[in-house]
Scaffold this motif. Structure first.
Motif, short mmCIF file in Angstrom:
data_model
loop_
_atom_site.label_atom_id
_atom_site.label_comp_id
_atom_site.label_asym_id
_atom_site.label_seq_id
_atom_site.Cartn_x
_atom_site.Cartn_y
_atom_site.Cartn_z
N ILE A 1 -8.77 29.15 21.59
CA ILE A 1 -8.39 28.31 20.45
C ILE A 1 -8.81 28.98 19.14
O ILE A 1 -8.05 29.02 18.17
CB ILE A 1 -9.05 26.92 20.56
CG1 ILE A 1 -8.60 26.23 21.85
CG2 ILE A 1 -8.72 26.06 19.35
CD1 ILE A 1 -9.29 24.89 22.10
N THR A 2 -10.03 29.50 19.11
CA THR A 2 -10.52 30.19 17.91
C THR A 2 -9.63 31.39 17.58
O THR A 2 -9.32 31.65 16.41
CB THR A 2 -11.97 30.65 18.11
OG1 THR A 2 -12.78 29.53 18.47
CG2 THR A 2 -12.52 31.28 16.84
N SER B 1 5.61 29.36 12.32
CA SER B 1 5.10 30.19 13.41
C SER B 1 3.61 29.93 13.62
O SER B 1 3.14 29.79 14.76
CB SER B 1 5.35 31.67 13.11
OG SER B 1 4.85 32.48 14.13
N ALA B 2 2.85 29.85 12.51
CA ALA B 2 1.42 29.57 12.61
C ALA B 2 1.17 28.18 13.18
O ALA B 2 0.29 27.98 14.02
CB ALA B 2 0.76 29.71 11.24
N TYR B 3 1.94 27.21 12.75
CA TYR B 3 1.79 25.82 13.22
C TYR B 3 2.05 25.74 14.73
O TYR B 3 1.29 25.11 15.48
CB TYR B 3 2.74 24.90 12.47
CG TYR B 3 2.70 23.47 12.92
CD1 TYR B 3 1.80 22.56 12.35
CD2 TYR B 3 3.55 23.01 13.92
CE1 TYR B 3 1.75 21.24 12.77
CE2 TYR B 3 3.52 21.69 14.34
CZ TYR B 3 2.62 20.80 13.76
OH TYR B 3 2.57 19.51 14.19
N TYR C 1 -0.61 24.56 17.55
CA TYR C 1 -0.28 23.35 18.31
C TYR C 1 -0.21 23.65 19.80
O TYR C 1 -0.73 22.89 20.63
CB TYR C 1 1.05 22.76 17.84
CG TYR C 1 1.44 21.50 18.59
CD1 TYR C 1 0.94 20.26 18.19
CD2 TYR C 1 2.28 21.56 19.70
CE1 TYR C 1 1.28 19.10 18.88
CE2 TYR C 1 2.61 20.41 20.39
CZ TYR C 1 2.12 19.19 19.97
OH TYR C 1 2.45 18.06 20.67
N ASN C 2 0.43 24.75 20.15
CA ASN C 2 0.60 25.08 21.56
C ASN C 2 -0.75 25.32 22.24
O ASN C 2 -1.00 24.83 23.34
CB ASN C 2 1.48 26.32 21.69
CG ASN C 2 1.85 26.61 23.12
OD1 ASN C 2 2.19 25.71 23.88
ND2 ASN C 2 1.79 27.88 23.51
N ILE C 3 -1.64 26.06 21.57
CA ILE C 3 -2.95 26.34 22.16
C ILE C 3 -3.77 25.06 22.29
O ILE C 3 -4.43 24.82 23.31
CB ILE C 3 -3.69 27.40 21.31
CG1 ILE C 3 -2.96 28.75 21.38
CG2 ILE C 3 -5.12 27.55 21.77
CD1 ILE C 3 -2.85 29.31 22.78
N PHE D 1 -5.82 19.98 11.79
CA PHE D 1 -6.01 18.51 11.79
C PHE D 1 -4.79 17.81 12.36
O PHE D 1 -4.90 16.92 13.22
CB PHE D 1 -6.29 18.04 10.36
CG PHE D 1 -6.37 16.55 10.23
CD1 PHE D 1 -7.48 15.85 10.72
CD2 PHE D 1 -5.34 15.83 9.65
CE1 PHE D 1 -7.55 14.46 10.62
CE2 PHE D 1 -5.40 14.44 9.54
CZ PHE D 1 -6.51 13.76 10.03
N LEU D 2 -3.60 18.20 11.89
CA LEU D 2 -2.38 17.55 12.36
C LEU D 2 -2.11 17.88 13.83
O LEU D 2 -1.68 17.01 14.60
CB LEU D 2 -1.19 17.98 11.50
CG LEU D 2 -1.22 17.54 10.03
CD1 LEU D 2 -0.02 18.12 9.28
CD2 LEU D 2 -1.21 16.01 9.93
N CYS D 3 -2.35 19.15 14.19
CA CYS D 3 -2.05 19.56 15.56
C CYS D 3 -3.03 18.96 16.56
O CYS D 3 -2.68 18.77 17.74
CB CYS D 3 -2.10 21.09 15.68
SG CYS D 3 -0.77 21.93 14.81
#
Length: 838
Positions: free
Chosen positions: A38-39, A278-280, A284-286, A377-379
């Protein structure tokens, strides 16, 4: 009663924040691998945003610098063909205009004691123009701008062109020049020398010299306008043009970059949005994979009394910790790559030997932190709610990666292909996010490599100039025809044809002609010519034109069949080839006039060869061209373009005015060196001038500075980030499936079969991502390209980097899953990996 309830609530209150902090810390320490992924995802996102925005900002800054250098000054619009004091006052009062600089034509240099075929312009500019508009395009200045009428400012190139390249500041030389009042010869003092970009073959003169030249700003002045902001609405430009009340001879000309600023900014915004998406998707996926793989843990926490809110708070605290660590690491990595690694790689590859400067803006730094924080936060809200809302019983039954059961049917596909396909179908949401994330990175990479390729010096020059070298006979610019010389004769042509590396030679023949006055065409042409280019009315000269048309001479220009094909393609193919080659029709060089074929339809041009006024010819007008290749100084009459065979029949002693040379290989330095050596040994070497695509390309590369290197840096960053995104995603996915994969091995699946299944899964991801990039991504690329392509370069995908990128993606998608599985499985036995689930 209220006080009683208050006491009860205080007794029941349980301050568990300290416990949650301890649990958060312990979970991070005990699950280093899971939270490390995640990091890494957050770090990659911060790194991607910071690097792309920082290096991208630098790229577009370099692009602006390139345009400024190519223009020769930092201006956004021009008012040409003269201006009035009232128009200058309007520009000075306009709150959108920062500077309004004045530049004016003051004559031209004709000859020195060394060179008698000089045609360098003499210009005057005011203090605003010199200090504010032109200064950014200068590299250095020695001396001062001229103040007296016998002083001038020059470049080394201008001095070398007149045979005075050895002179410096304070030296004097004799120069013959022409202005509005006639031809003069006097001694000039070199008050200064400058180098940089812009008009380098001209001399700058003083204001007192200009006032004596006879020229007037209302007819020959140019007003250079610099706006306060980089984004000026089209309505603002239109309102300014309307307020200036332009005459028929005046033109208000915004630069190409100013006209397309809104489109360029929109294209940049599109690239930034795609990068953010792409970053979002990566984050989110991870997070989704991590939380879904930890559902059982959160269910067990509920069985020992942990509430939904406490679970939600625990996850948020975990995300806060990894966000701080990941964002900090990403910013440090972005700084290191942008400011240290990219310049080092560029220099190591030999692409650019000078320092590669990267621009930094605090908004990029703060924006990256803000975006990553909001994104995490949103993810994390959705996965956290899922984890908190699952009951203990549901959590105990949960199996990562198996949200629904699929009906199994025997198919014709290989069993490993079916298993790989079923794995992707188990969670369409996760599969879609992985493919979309990879496709987003690929799309941005495709867009940028396409843009960078289109802005390379070779591509731009090939788009703007379709030949390699143009040689010109400068003696034909002299007024007296007795001074004309056949410097490019048959012997010279034979020597050119003998040079290896030259593919084609196209001479442009020229012969002086007289176009007599007649009401049908020549009177219409001359009236338009005087209105646009002269500072006095046509009626002043019309009687002189009728009596002595030889003073208003022009030229017949002859081209071969291939030259006609090229010119006809530019005109839309409207010229009848057979009629043109027979000498029945002609094409006129319009030279900035507003005449069109509707006004000239059915009309013809009548002319006589110079010295044979008794013989007249008539040619029907088949087209008009503004290509400056066919232009030259005339007495006002139109330049008539005909076939070379027809010209040789009509003219007694035609000259070769120019030679168009095309090489076997574009930008062939060896071939160009041979051509210039042939010129150097000619007795008329100083009477040659040329236009070289190779030299122009080198000048464009110099003007671009670090622009292309910065673009290469962005592409390398995106390629690496795309690969790291996929590695991180695969690590998270394999980690969640360790138990199910171990069970497959326990029932007989071999290591070879496991590798085959994982490689096939990777191929399916690669196929889906490439398919999305080739469809949706290509459409986005074309839209961004149209918005950012202000040079009007044709859209062309660079196949080599794209093919390399696709091959690398396919290989990565095949090899990374197997490597990730063996890395995560470690040396544990099958039983130990299955027990991890319990």
């Amino acid at each position: 009663m209220a006080e009683l309830w208050k006491e009860v609530l205080q007794m029941l209150a349980n301050n568990n924040q300290n416990i949650l902090v301890k649990m958060c810390r312990r979970s991070l320490v005990r699950n280093k691998q899971r939270f490390g992924i995640i990091t890494a995802a957050i770090m990659l996102s911060a790194f991607m945003l910071f690097s792309v925005l920082t290096v991208g900002t630098t790229y577009f800054k370099m692009q602006h610098q390139q345009e400024m250098r190519l223009q020769g000054g930092d201006y956004d619009a021009l008012l040409v063909n003269g201006f009035t004091e009232g128009q200058k006052e309007i520009c000075g009062r306009d709150e959108n205009i920062l500077y309004a600089g004045t530049e004016a034509y003051a004559g031209y240099a004709m000859e020195t004691d060394v060179d008698d075929t000089m045609y360098s312009g003499m210009l005057w500019c005011d203090e605003v123009q010199w200090e504010n508009i032109l200064a950014p395009a200068r590299e250095w200045v020695k001396g001062e701008y001229p103040e007296k009428d016998h002083e001038l400012m020059a470049t080394r190139e201008a001095l070398q062109n007149c045979g005075k390249g050895n002179l410096g500041v304070g030296d004097r030389f004799i120069l013959t020049y022409s202005d509005k009042k006639g031809t003069h010869t006097r001694e000039f003092l070199i008050s200064g020398i400058w180098e940089g970009y812009g008009t380098k073959d001209a001399f700058y003169v003083s204001e007192s010299f200009y006032k004596q030249s006879g020229y007037q700003l209302r007819y020959n002045g140019v007003l250079n306008l610099k706006f306060r902001g980089s984004l000026i609405r089209q309505k603002t430009l239109s309102d300014l043009e309307k307020s200036l009340c332009l005459s028929n001879r005046q033109y208000f000309m915004p630069t190409v970059t100013m006209e397309k600023t809104a489109g360029v900014l929109a294209g940049m915004a599109g690239l930034v949005i795609i990068t953010c998406i792409s970053a979002y998707l990566l984050i989110y996926n991870i997070l989704y994979l991590s939380v879904s793989g930890n559902i059982r843990y959160y269910g067990l926490m509920q069985t020992v009394g942990m509430t939904e809110r406490q679970i939600y708070c625990l996850i948020q605290k975990q995300m806060l910790c990894v966000t701080i660590i990941g964002t900090g690491a990403g910013l440090l990595a972005g700084f290191a790559v942008s400011y240290l690694l990219i310049p080092a790689v560029v220099r190591a590859l030999g692409i650019h030997k000078l320092a590669v400067e990267i621009s930094f803006h605090p908004a990029v730094f703060l924006g990256t932190i803000l975006f990553v924080g909001i994104t995490v936060f949103l993810c994390s809200r959705r996965p956290a709610k899922i984890a908190a809302s699952v009951s203990p019983v549901e959590a105990m039954r949960y199996r990562a990666g198996s949200p629904r059961r699929l009906s199994r049917r025997t198919g014709r596909l290989h069993v490993l292909w079916r298993m790989a396909g079923e794995q992707l179908q188990k969670d369409w949401k996760k599969t879609g996010i992985v493919m979309l994330s990879l496709a987003a990175s690929l799309s941005v990479f495709l867009c940028l490599v396409t843009l960078i390729q289109s802005q390379s010096a070779k591509t731009v020059m090939s788009n703007n100039m379709d030949t390699d070298l143009i040689l010109q006979n400068d003696t034909l610019q002299k007024e007296n025809t007795e001074d004309w010389i056949h410097i490019m004769d048959d012997a010279f042509l034979n020597d050119l044809e003998g040079i290896t590396g030259i593919r084609e030679i196209r001479p442009l023949w020229s012969a002086r002609i007289i176009v007599p006055w007649e009401p049908e065409f020549s009177d219409v042409w001359m009236r338009e010519f005087y209105e646009v280019w002269k500072d006095y009315p046509y009626d002043t000269d019309v009687e002189a034109y009728k009596r002595n048309p030889e003073k208003f001479y022009s030229f017949l220009k002859g081209i071969d069949e291939d030259g006609l094909k090229t010119l006809n393609d530019e005109l839309g193919g409207d010229v009848d080839k057979e009629a043109f080659m027979r000498g029945e029709t002609c094409i006129l060089y319009r030279g900035g006039l507003s005449l069109d074929m509707k006004r000239l339809e059915g009309k013809g041009v009548v002319y006589s060869p110079d010295g044979s006024t008794d013989t007249q010819y008539r040619l029907n007008i088949a087209g008009l061209t503004d290509d400056p290749y066919y232009g030259s100084s005339t007495g006002g009459a139109p330049i008539v373009i005909v076939s070379d065979t027809y010209l040789k029949q009509c003219a007694q002693n035609p000259y070769i005015a120019k030679i168009d040379i095309q090489y076997e290989k574009e930008y062939d330095e060896d071939t160009e060196r041979k051509v210039k050596r042939l010129i150097d040994i000619s007795p008329y070497a100083r009477d040659f001038s040329w236009e070289s695509r190779l030299e122009d390309m080198k000048e464009l590369e110099r003007a671009q500075g670090n622009m292309m290197e910065i673009g290469i840096g962005i592409s390398l960053i995106l390629a690496w980030i795309g690969l790291m995104n996929y590695i991180n995603t695969v690590l998270g996915s394999i980690q969640n499936r360790r138990t199910s994969l171990a069970i497959m091995e326990s029932i007989g699946m071999t290591d070879k079969q496991m590798r085959g299944m994982l490689m096939r899964e990777g191929l399916l991801y690669a196929f889906g991502s490439v398919l999305l990039t080739a469809t949706v991504g290509l459409g986005i690329t074309y839209g961004c390209y149209r918005a950012l392509n202000y040079t009007e370069t044709a859209f062309k995908i660079p196949l080599v980097p794209v093919i390399i990128g696709v091959v690398l993606i396919v290989l990565a998608c095949m090899l990374i899953p197997t490597a990730a599985y063996h890395r995560l499985a470690g040396g544990n036995t099958i039983a130990e990996r299955i027990k991890e689930f319990e």
